[in-house]
Scaffold this active site. Sequence first.
Site, PDB file in Angstrom:
ATOM      1  N   GLN A 269      38.165  48.593  32.893  1.00  0.00           N
ATOM      2  CA  GLN A 269      39.053  47.445  33.008  1.00  0.00           C
ATOM      3  C   GLN A 269      38.329  46.136  32.747  1.00  0.00           C
ATOM      4  O   GLN A 269      38.753  45.069  33.195  1.00  0.00           O
ATOM      5  CB  GLN A 269      39.713  47.411  34.391  1.00  0.00           C
ATOM      6  CG  GLN A 269      40.638  48.588  34.622  1.00  0.00           C
ATOM      7  CD  GLN A 269      41.342  48.521  35.961  1.00  0.00           C
ATOM      8  OE1 GLN A 269      42.137  47.628  36.202  1.00  0.00           O
ATOM      9  NE2 GLN A 269      41.034  49.460  36.841  1.00  0.00           N
TER      10      GLN A 269
ATOM     11  N   ARG B 270      49.518  49.436  34.905  1.00  0.00           N
ATOM     12  CA  ARG B 270      50.221  48.602  35.886  1.00  0.00           C
ATOM     13  C   ARG B 270      51.479  49.297  36.376  1.00  0.00           C
ATOM     14  O   ARG B 270      52.072  48.913  37.373  1.00  0.00           O
ATOM     15  CB  ARG B 270      50.638  47.244  35.283  1.00  0.00           C
ATOM     16  CG  ARG B 270      49.522  46.324  34.799  1.00  0.00           C
ATOM     17  CD  ARG B 270      48.463  46.107  35.806  1.00  0.00           C
ATOM     18  NE  ARG B 270      47.343  47.027  35.582  1.00  0.00           N
ATOM     19  CZ  ARG B 270      46.479  47.370  36.520  1.00  0.00           C
ATOM     20  NH1 ARG B 270      46.580  46.872  37.720  1.00  0.00           N
ATOM     21  NH2 ARG B 270      45.507  48.221  36.266  1.00  0.00           N
TER      22      ARG B 270
ATOM     23  N   GLU C  19      35.204  43.433  41.422  1.00  0.00           N
ATOM     24  CA  GLU C  19      35.360  43.261  39.973  1.00  0.00           C
ATOM     25  C   GLU C  19      34.017  42.984  39.293  1.00  0.00           C
ATOM     26  O   GLU C  19      33.885  42.068  38.487  1.00  0.00           O
ATOM     27  CB  GLU C  19      36.320  42.098  39.655  1.00  0.00           C
ATOM     28  CG  GLU C  19      37.671  42.184  40.336  1.00  0.00           C
ATOM     29  CD  GLU C  19      38.655  43.090  39.609  1.00  0.00           C
ATOM     30  OE1 GLU C  19      38.221  43.868  38.734  1.00  0.00           O
ATOM     31  OE2 GLU C  19      39.846  43.031  39.942  1.00  0.00           O
TER      32      GLU C  19
ATOM     33  N   LYS D 127      41.262  50.581  45.566  1.00  0.00           N
ATOM     34  CA  LYS D 127      40.046  49.790  45.564  1.00  0.00           C
ATOM     35  C   LYS D 127      40.042  48.729  46.665  1.00  0.00           C
ATOM     36  O   LYS D 127      39.072  48.613  47.414  1.00  0.00           O
ATOM     37  CB  LYS D 127      39.877  49.109  44.206  1.00  0.00           C
ATOM     38  CG  LYS D 127      38.613  48.315  44.098  1.00  0.00           C
ATOM     39  CD  LYS D 127      38.654  47.413  42.883  1.00  0.00           C
ATOM     40  CE  LYS D 127      39.621  46.280  43.132  1.00  0.00           C
ATOM     41  NZ  LYS D 127      39.509  45.220  42.129  1.00  0.00           N
TER      42      LYS D 127
END
Length: 757
Positions: A265, A623, A232, A39
Amino acid sequence: MQGKELTSQYLDELNDIQRKAVTTLDGPVMVIAGPGSGKTRVLTYRIAHLIRSGVAPWQILALTFTNKAAKEMKARIETVVGQSAYKVWAGTFHSLFARILRVEAHRIGYPNDFTIYDTDDSKSAVKEIIKSLKLDPKVYNNGAIRSRISSAKSNLITPRLYAANEDYLNQDAVNRRPMTYKIYEKYVNKCIRSGAMDFDDLLLQMFKLLYQNPDNIREKYQRQFKYLMVDEFQDTNFLQYEILKQFCIYENSPRNVCIVGDDAQSIYSFRGATIENILQFENDFPELQTFKLEQNYRSTSHIVQAANDIINNNTRQIQKKIWTDRIGGHKIKMVKAMTENEEGKMVADNIVEQKNRYSLANKDIAILYRTNAQSRIFEEYLRRYNIPYKIYGGLSFYQRKEIKDIIAYMRLSINSKDDEAFKRVINYPRRGIGQTTLAKISTIADDNDVSMWECLNSIDFNVRAKQKLIDFVKLIRTFQAKAVQADAYKTALFIVKKSGIVDLLKSENSIEGQARIDNINALLDGIQEFTEDDVLDEGEDINKQERTLADFLQTISLMTDQDKNTENPDTITMMSVHAAKGLEYKSVFVVGVEENLFPSYMSLSSPDQLEEERRLFYVAITRAEEHICLSFANSRYQYGNVRYNDPSRFLEEISNDDVEANISMKKKPEFGPPKILGNFKPLKSATQKSLPMDVGDFSPSPAADIKVGHKILHLKFGIGEVLSIDERNVATIKFDSNIDSPEKRIMLQYARLQIME
DNA sequence: GTAGTCACTATTTGA
DNA sequence: TAGTGACTAC
């Protein structure tokens, strides 16, 4: 930095979809970016591509949520287009809007040198209003009211709209806080007369500025920002989206807006973020082009599989299929412990084993937990095993008392209307201005709708109070004078010296006091660095500012600890799952994966919140690059009681194919250490303060018998030695147990002390 | 003014 | 349990 080789192969570094997202410059674009899908690379290369296609850097507005993300973005753009990267308007919503407001605030009734209130300042202001309205502070919890106000502001609900909004009023009625609307109204007034904006105001006032000044201001920025990007996007709230629309929805707008995000997310709905914005975006920009980045470059296939399995249990999501070509790898490890203590030990043991077997460095490993309170036990074992670690989260540097005190003096010197700063320093260090005087000032300020500083002149005080106040005003005036003619560092140094705070801390003669002085010195070092940081002539960062104290204050009020020096050489990372978003590690331990903890008991009653917990769990496991270990304990201490929790429902959602077979959840738990470590002795929890002797043996000695040099026993502090006793019968006693501050001053006539043989 | 006591509460947290 | 803020008693 001139003549730096500019990479032109950046487009070759992208896969097909990424390249399309980078090169589709015109019109609305939505990029759905799965975890580990590159991203940041897409985002930065897109900006670089814009610049190389002839768009001026200052015509690009790139909004992020954290300073860190913005900084990283700029650094990476620089590698492609060189220094002009710093002319891009890239930064957080708050910092960029604060910059604009610094210039334009006077148009909406604020001084340009307004103060930025942090959450503590807001709470304190709310608290005072609750008091002035004579409401019960237990019912009207200042934190709850503050979030209520924050939520209203984030939804563009002004006090007037609030008072007419049935939903809000009903909710307040249910919570038995019907006067909330009134507090909101007074709070807004209070902020205005203090020349202060809270974090929500930076957005709200920005909106107002644009909305109320369509011709001169809004149009100016619409013309300037030809290309908009938001990172985001799933974390934006209603207000942020409304501002974005002001920039790009108007007649003949090129509608060049690109949003990047991942609905899976979205983990911040508790602070107002709403996925609705993504749906709304599709409505507002029906012509948009969507690119889904579905290839995960970060993790091996078992990890990706497990993540997919979990997130598929959510009903509300944008369809996508995350995949990886890194087939195989390690399966997911599940660790069952009997107690939280054992969990700590087992995780630490596993870390040791992994380090040996896979030669992992400490920095490759992270321990992630749902609540910060869980960190203690892991800290203990890592310390025991001599493994360096760093805990993220907790009190930030700028939230420490001594730092806030010094900064309050600075704030007051820049904006004397700042009531919160005023209250903080008016009697610290003590200058004999007591509660009565303060209450008087506060009431009169309130009645006349002016700041406390402004109403000082118009009040009749008794002679003593008056003199003290005159001295205080004089002091602040010298600070103001200094601020005008000297740079930030010189002014700060002057304020630190003259305020008397350091002298006061010195006189305490304690280890804590010294630590505080060290912190103040660290603050001064930071200011010096800020002051001397030379502004580059060529390729000057658009976000760099002047070097006055006022500029410093603005910078730090929008800064957090995570933005500061991250020069951790090789330590294990411990942080909450929230804090780990956007980061990656070779090996990740997610701990406390139990019902009532993860998912949190707070979210069990609501399906929406449960889905958010699931997304949070999704974030946690994605992660990991190579190793993931999920651990849970049968029982753990929660709020002083032993609680028995079942393993988290999320564990069952993972397919067995992806889980290491030998450590199944059914296997009997192992007691004692794994073989590789030999006979490890469990240690006692550091917080279990054992009393030196049984309480039954305790019988206090008469105060008169206690003399200097005696060994004494105190029920709470343990064994100590009497160092001195002053004329008022106050003893200074050094306790061995209290490492942080061994010396206590205790009044013999009241304390219960037993002389020991 | 301050040490001690009591009552209360208890996610996540950026700016 | 542990941390905090308000209150109290000198």
